[in-house]
Design an enzyme around this catalytic site. Structure first.
Site, PDB file in Angstrom:
ATOM      1  N   HIS A  56       0.850  -1.199   0.000  1.00 35.00           N
ATOM      2  CA  HIS A  56       0.000   0.000   0.000  1.00 35.00           C
ATOM      3  C   HIS A  56       0.881   1.242   0.000  1.00 35.00           C
ATOM      4  O   HIS A  56       2.102   1.144   0.084  1.00 35.00           O
ATOM      5  CB  HIS A  56      -1.003  -0.019   1.158  1.00 35.00           C
ATOM      6  CG  HIS A  56      -0.417   0.090   2.529  1.00 35.00           C
ATOM      7  ND1 HIS A  56       0.422  -0.876   3.063  1.00 35.00           N
ATOM      8  CD2 HIS A  56      -0.546   1.035   3.492  1.00 35.00           C
ATOM      9  CE1 HIS A  56       0.761  -0.520   4.288  1.00 35.00           C
ATOM     10  NE2 HIS A  56       0.205   0.640   4.571  1.00 35.00           N
ATOM     11  N   HIS A  58       1.395   3.965   1.946  1.00 38.03           N
ATOM     12  CA  HIS A  58       1.902   4.754   3.078  1.00 38.03           C
ATOM     13  C   HIS A  58       3.428   4.887   3.034  1.00 38.03           C
ATOM     14  O   HIS A  58       4.142   3.944   2.689  1.00 38.03           O
ATOM     15  CB  HIS A  58       1.458   4.135   4.402  1.00 38.03           C
ATOM     16  CG  HIS A  58      -0.002   4.359   4.674  1.00 38.03           C
ATOM     17  ND1 HIS A  58      -0.739   3.556   5.508  1.00 38.03           N
ATOM     18  CD2 HIS A  58      -0.865   5.311   4.209  1.00 38.03           C
ATOM     19  CE1 HIS A  58      -1.986   4.004   5.555  1.00 38.03           C
ATOM     20  NE2 HIS A  58      -2.091   5.061   4.766  1.00 38.03           N
ATOM     21  N   ASP A  60       5.758   4.869   5.204  1.00 37.18           N
ATOM     22  CA  ASP A  60       6.607   3.927   5.947  1.00 37.18           C
ATOM     23  C   ASP A  60       6.705   2.563   5.245  1.00 37.18           C
ATOM     24  O   ASP A  60       7.377   1.663   5.746  1.00 37.18           O
ATOM     25  CB  ASP A  60       6.137   3.782   7.409  1.00 37.18           C
ATOM     26  CG  ASP A  60       4.736   3.248   7.537  1.00 37.18           C
ATOM     27  OD1 ASP A  60       3.877   3.579   6.691  1.00 37.18           O
ATOM     28  OD2 ASP A  60       4.464   2.486   8.481  1.00 37.18           O
ATOM     29  N   HIS A  61       6.060   2.426   4.092  1.00 32.21           N
ATOM     30  CA  HIS A  61       6.170   1.198   3.291  1.00 32.21           C
ATOM     31  C   HIS A  61       6.824   1.450   1.932  1.00 32.21           C
ATOM     32  O   HIS A  61       7.254   0.502   1.285  1.00 32.21           O
ATOM     33  CB  HIS A  61       4.789   0.562   3.094  1.00 32.21           C
ATOM     34  CG  HIS A  61       4.196   0.066   4.375  1.00 32.21           C
ATOM     35  ND1 HIS A  61       4.094  -1.269   4.691  1.00 32.21           N
ATOM     36  CD2 HIS A  61       3.722   0.743   5.456  1.00 32.21           C
ATOM     37  CE1 HIS A  61       3.575  -1.392   5.899  1.00 32.21           C
ATOM     38  NE2 HIS A  61       3.340  -0.190   6.391  1.00 32.21           N
ATOM     39  N   HIS A 114      -7.441  -1.065   5.800  1.00 33.26           N
ATOM     40  CA  HIS A 114      -6.454  -0.087   6.289  1.00 33.26           C
ATOM     41  C   HIS A 114      -6.366   1.064   5.279  1.00 33.26           C
ATOM     42  O   HIS A 114      -6.440   2.240   5.643  1.00 33.26           O
ATOM     43  CB  HIS A 114      -5.117  -0.800   6.460  1.00 33.26           C
ATOM     44  CG  HIS A 114      -3.980   0.078   6.875  1.00 33.26           C
ATOM     45  ND1 HIS A 114      -3.929   0.701   8.099  1.00 33.26           N
ATOM     46  CD2 HIS A 114      -2.851   0.450   6.218  1.00 33.26           C
ATOM     47  CE1 HIS A 114      -2.802   1.410   8.176  1.00 33.26           C
ATOM     48  NE2 HIS A 114      -2.140   1.277   7.047  1.00 33.26           N
ATOM     49  N   ASP A 133      -0.222  -3.920   6.160  1.00 38.56           N
ATOM     50  CA  ASP A 133      -0.894  -3.451   7.372  1.00 38.56           C
ATOM     51  C   ASP A 133      -2.346  -3.940   7.442  1.00 38.56           C
ATOM     52  O   ASP A 133      -3.216  -3.259   7.975  1.00 38.56           O
ATOM     53  CB  ASP A 133      -0.859  -1.913   7.447  1.00 38.56           C
ATOM     54  CG  ASP A 133       0.541  -1.386   7.744  1.00 38.56           C
ATOM     55  OD1 ASP A 133       1.459  -2.191   7.950  1.00 38.56           O
ATOM     56  OD2 ASP A 133       0.701  -0.152   7.766  1.00 38.56           O
ATOM     57  N   HIS A 171       4.590  -4.511  10.552  1.00 37.22           N
ATOM     58  CA  HIS A 171       5.052  -3.850  11.779  1.00 37.22           C
ATOM     59  C   HIS A 171       5.314  -4.841  12.905  1.00 37.22           C
ATOM     60  O   HIS A 171       4.674  -5.893  12.992  1.00 37.22           O
ATOM     61  CB  HIS A 171       4.001  -2.844  12.288  1.00 37.22           C
ATOM     62  CG  HIS A 171       3.881  -1.616  11.449  1.00 37.22           C
ATOM     63  ND1 HIS A 171       4.659  -0.499  11.648  1.00 37.22           N
ATOM     64  CD2 HIS A 171       3.082  -1.339  10.389  1.00 37.22           C
ATOM     65  CE1 HIS A 171       4.330   0.430  10.759  1.00 37.22           C
ATOM     66  NE2 HIS A 171       3.376  -0.051   9.977  1.00 37.22           N
TER      67      HIS A 171
HETATM   68 ZN   LIG Z   1      -0.063   1.675   6.478  1.00 36.71          ZN
END
Ligand SMILES: [Zn+2]
Length: 242
Positions: A56, A58, A60-61, A114, A133, A171
């Site tokens: 996805h 985001h 942080d990915h 998410h 996530d 995570h």
């Molecule tokens: Zn995420």
């Protein structure tokens, strides 16, 4: 032939996943939220990178994608539905399609909740699930864009995979998830054992993931929720849990 998988910690509590097709040696990373750790992991293998898989959009990915690709190569694969907000895709995929890593193929599974464009990758031969996530050990992703009904269906799709499937999530949340999960199912022996295992793993400085689908089916209250209303209720309770 199987696909081997290794957790590569990055940022404060994210995992990039390093995969290698054992028959051909082909290498992939999933969700490089930070370039340095992903590049170091690929360079330790000593082969050019074949694929960069994205679950996805985001940051942080995906924040490491451009630098990883510039340094190691690799085709960037992500959801066609989210192409407008993902890094530039070399292969835009839709749920139901497959992605080849050497001699192995991953199925693309639709997992909204998410985010609405979230996808998971499942390598059936290796028994590896890259679920970003959507599903965490003892938890599930926050509903930032999608509905509880969408998350319920997404979790149901993942729960239907073989029980030995390795759950590779985005995570390291297991210990905090365990604290909440124990308030939902305080008498669940599998959960009590998993919480103790996770505590020991973290105390030893090790990742608590991958976990297995069998373990999550037994211990994860979000995966065990029997209907949308129950999932929505525990998701809301978790959002407010301190
Ligand atoms: Zn995420």
């Amino acid at each position: 032939m199987p696909v081997s998988v290794t957790a590569v910690p990055c940022l404060s509590d994210n995992y990039t996943w390093l995969l290698q097709d054992e028959a051909t040696g082909a290498v992939a990373v999933c969700d490089p939220g930070e370039a340095g750790p992903a590049i170091a992991a690929v360079e330790r293998i000593g082969r050019p990178l074949d694929l960069i898989l994205l679950t996805h959009h985001h940051g942080d990915h995906v924040a490491g994608v451009a630098e990883v690709q510039a340094r190691c190569g690799g085709r960037v694969v992500g959801a066609a539905a989210d192409a407008h907000r993902l890094p530039r895709l070399d292969q835009a995929v839709r749920p139901g399609e497959t992605v080849a890593l050497g001699g192995s193929r991953a199925a693309v599974i639709d997992t909204p909740g998410h985010t609405v464009g979230h996808i998971a990758f499942h390598f059936p031969e290796g028994g590896v699930l890259l679920c970003g996530d959507t599903l965490f050990s003892l938890g599930c992703g926050r509903l930032l864009e999608g509905s509880a009904a969408q998350m319920f269906e997404s979790l149901r799709r993942l729960a239907a995979l073989p029980e030995e499937t390795l759950v590779c999530c985005g995570h390291e949340y297991t210990e905090s998830n365990a604290r909440f999960a124990l308030t939902v199912e305080p008498g669940n022996e599998a959960l009590i054992a998993r919480a103790a295992e996770a505590r020991a793993q973290r105390a030893a400085g090790r990742p608590t993931v991958p976990t297995t689908l069998a373990q999550e089916r037994a211990a994860n209250p979000f995966l065990r929720a029997p209907d949308v209303a129950r999932l929505a209720a525990i998701r809301t309770a978790k959002d407010n849990f301190r």
